[in-house]
Design a protein around this motif. Structure first.
Motif, PDB file in Angstrom:
ATOM      1  N   MET A  91       9.935  22.533  19.765  1.00  0.00           N
ATOM      2  CA  MET A  91       9.168  23.324  20.729  1.00  0.00           C
ATOM      3  C   MET A  91       8.353  24.391  20.007  1.00  0.00           C
ATOM      4  SD  MET A  91      11.981  23.902  23.774  1.00  0.00           S
ATOM      5  CE  MET A  91      12.772  22.515  24.592  1.00  0.00           C
ATOM      6  N   PRO A  92       7.251  24.862  20.619  1.00  0.00           N
ATOM      7  CA  PRO A  92       6.477  25.964  20.017  1.00  0.00           C
ATOM      8  C   PRO A  92       7.361  27.195  19.811  1.00  0.00           C
ATOM      9  CG  PRO A  92       5.304  24.995  21.869  1.00  0.00           C
ATOM     10  CD  PRO A  92       6.677  24.396  21.890  1.00  0.00           C
ATOM     11  N   GLY A  93       6.945  28.031  18.876  1.00  0.00           N
ATOM     12  CA  GLY A  93       7.760  29.188  18.533  1.00  0.00           C
ATOM     13  C   GLY A  93       8.045  30.106  19.698  1.00  0.00           C
ATOM     14  N   TRP A  94       7.027  30.371  20.534  1.00  0.00           N
ATOM     15  CA  TRP A  94       7.238  31.267  21.679  1.00  0.00           C
ATOM     16  C   TRP A  94       8.232  30.681  22.673  1.00  0.00           C
ATOM     17  CZ3 TRP A  94       6.156  29.333  26.487  1.00  0.00           C
ATOM     18  CH2 TRP A  94       5.331  28.216  26.553  1.00  0.00           C
ATOM     19  N   LEU A  95       8.211  29.324  22.819  1.00  0.00           N
ATOM     20  CA  LEU A  95       9.141  28.691  23.745  1.00  0.00           C
ATOM     21  C   LEU A  95      10.558  28.675  23.173  1.00  0.00           C
ATOM     22  CD1 LEU A  95       9.537  27.332  26.432  1.00  0.00           C
ATOM     23  CD2 LEU A  95       8.849  25.151  25.401  1.00  0.00           C
ATOM     24  N   GLN A  96      10.654  28.525  21.848  1.00  0.00           N
ATOM     25  CA  GLN A  96      11.978  28.603  21.222  1.00  0.00           C
ATOM     26  C   GLN A  96      12.602  29.981  21.430  1.00  0.00           C
ATOM     27  OE1 GLN A  96      12.604  27.054  17.250  1.00  0.00           O
ATOM     28  NE2 GLN A  96      10.842  25.683  17.425  1.00  0.00           N
ATOM     29  N   THR A  97      11.770  31.010  21.369  1.00  0.00           N
ATOM     30  CA  THR A  97      12.277  32.361  21.627  1.00  0.00           C
ATOM     31  C   THR A  97      12.820  32.473  23.043  1.00  0.00           C
ATOM     32  OG1 THR A  97      10.644  33.288  20.085  1.00  0.00           O
ATOM     33  CG2 THR A  97      11.671  34.809  21.653  1.00  0.00           C
ATOM     34  N   PHE A 140      13.914  23.277  32.252  1.00  0.00           N
ATOM     35  CA  PHE A 140      13.130  22.517  31.275  1.00  0.00           C
ATOM     36  C   PHE A 140      12.777  23.354  30.044  1.00  0.00           C
ATOM     37  CE2 PHE A 140      12.618  20.012  35.117  1.00  0.00           C
ATOM     38  CZ  PHE A 140      12.801  18.727  34.629  1.00  0.00           C
ATOM     39  N   GLY A 141      12.839  24.671  30.161  1.00  0.00           N
ATOM     40  CA  GLY A 141      12.651  25.516  28.981  1.00  0.00           C
ATOM     41  C   GLY A 141      13.989  25.860  28.363  1.00  0.00           C
ATOM     42  N   SER A 142      14.810  24.842  28.164  1.00  0.00           N
ATOM     43  CA  SER A 142      16.154  25.037  27.623  1.00  0.00           C
ATOM     44  C   SER A 142      16.509  23.840  26.752  1.00  0.00           C
ATOM     45  CB  SER A 142      17.175  25.177  28.764  1.00  0.00           C
ATOM     46  OG  SER A 142      17.372  23.936  29.418  1.00  0.00           O
TER      47      SER A 142
END
Length: 285
Positions: free
Chosen positions: A226-232, A215-217
């Motif tokens: 997505m938030p910046g940290w999650l995009q990273t 789900f973090g993909s």
């Protein structure tokens, strides 16, 4: 394979240990190793034949995921893509190909753990076969299950109107890339299966690993909102790279560096996990 090749040695522990030491990878030979893998693959396939319910996940999971995500989230996510449910279908199917390997791989770890608890693996370790052949045979059979799941996934996609904008060769390349990465992930779950005490523990740990990665993909939705940290996180997530590679190959879009990153992840994971899994298999009591 001759029956004498796979006849178990006497059950005396000391003698079994000596046989295990003598019949290592280098002393078997490539030809015999391949024959052993073939015999073990046949054994695993016969197990599936006797227990067809073990195929339910490979047969039903693609259908459920396609229908669920297309008809529940397809309208809203399709709009964010600048299109409709049909555009989301074209986005989703290549992403789900990346997910198949993860879900099938968890079954490998549970199966290995269950075989050890039943004493099946102990019998294999008393035989004059390469230790890796037992694990490789497991992966070969699970790759077959993964191909069945992928074909059903694609069949569902085409039935709902999936449109390929790339070539047939690109589709084959996407399937091959997903299979290679799936095989690498299976080594991780085999190691978990050899390390954890129960099959339930393997499944629990597998879910802890899979949920953030899936789900973090970019499998289910674009990452731009997505938030910046999650995009990273998604930028370094191997499932995002695999999903983007599959979309590029199937839909004719830009591939960028996603294919090379996926191949790199595949090589690194296999090189790191396969020796650890084989070593753990030898030493597990």
């Amino acid at each position: 394979m001759s029956t004498t090749t796979l006849t178990p040695t006497p059950t005396d522990p000391a003698r079994s240990a000596r046989a295990s030491d003598l019949h290592d990878e280098g002393g078997i030979g490539l030809r015999n190793n391949l024959r052993h893998i073939g015999a073990l693959v046949r054994r695993n396939l016969l197990q599936i034949k006797k227990d067809p319910e073990s195929m339910f996940d490979a047969l039903l999971m693609p259908v459920i995921f396609v229908l669920l995500f297309v008809y529940v989230f397809g309208g809203s996510v399709g709009s964010s893509l600048g299109g409709d449910r049909q555009d989301y279908l074209n986005y989703l199917i290549p992403g789900l190909m990346a997910m198949m390997g993860m879900n099938i791989a968890m079954a490998v770890g549970s199966g290995v753990n269950d075989d050890f608890r039943k004493g099946v693996m102990d019998r294999f370790r008393t035989m004059p076969i390469a230790r890796s052949s037992v694990l490789i045979a497991k992966i070969v059979v699970e790759l077959g299950r993964m191909m069945v799941a992928t074909l059903i996934l694609l069949g569902m996609g085409f039935a709902l109107g999936l449109e390929l904008h790339g070539s047939v060769l690109g589709l084959v390349g996407a399937i091959a890339l997903a299979a290679a990465f799936g095989a690498a992930i299976m080594w991780i779950f085999i190691l978990l299966g050899l390390t954890m005490k129960t099959a339930q523990a393997v499944q629990g740990m597998g879910m802890i690993v899979m949920m953030p990665l899936q789900f973090g993909s970019s499998i289910f939705a674009p990452t731009q909102t997505m938030p910046g940290w999650l995009q990273t996180f998604t930028d370094y997530n191997p499932l995002s790279n695999l999903a983007d590679s599959a979309r590029g190959l199937m839909m004719g879009g830009p591939l960028g560096h996603s294919v090379w990153l996926t191949l790199g992840w595949t090589v690194v994971i296999t090189a790191a996990m396969a020796p650890l899994a084989v070593s753990k298999f030898r030493k597990k009591s």
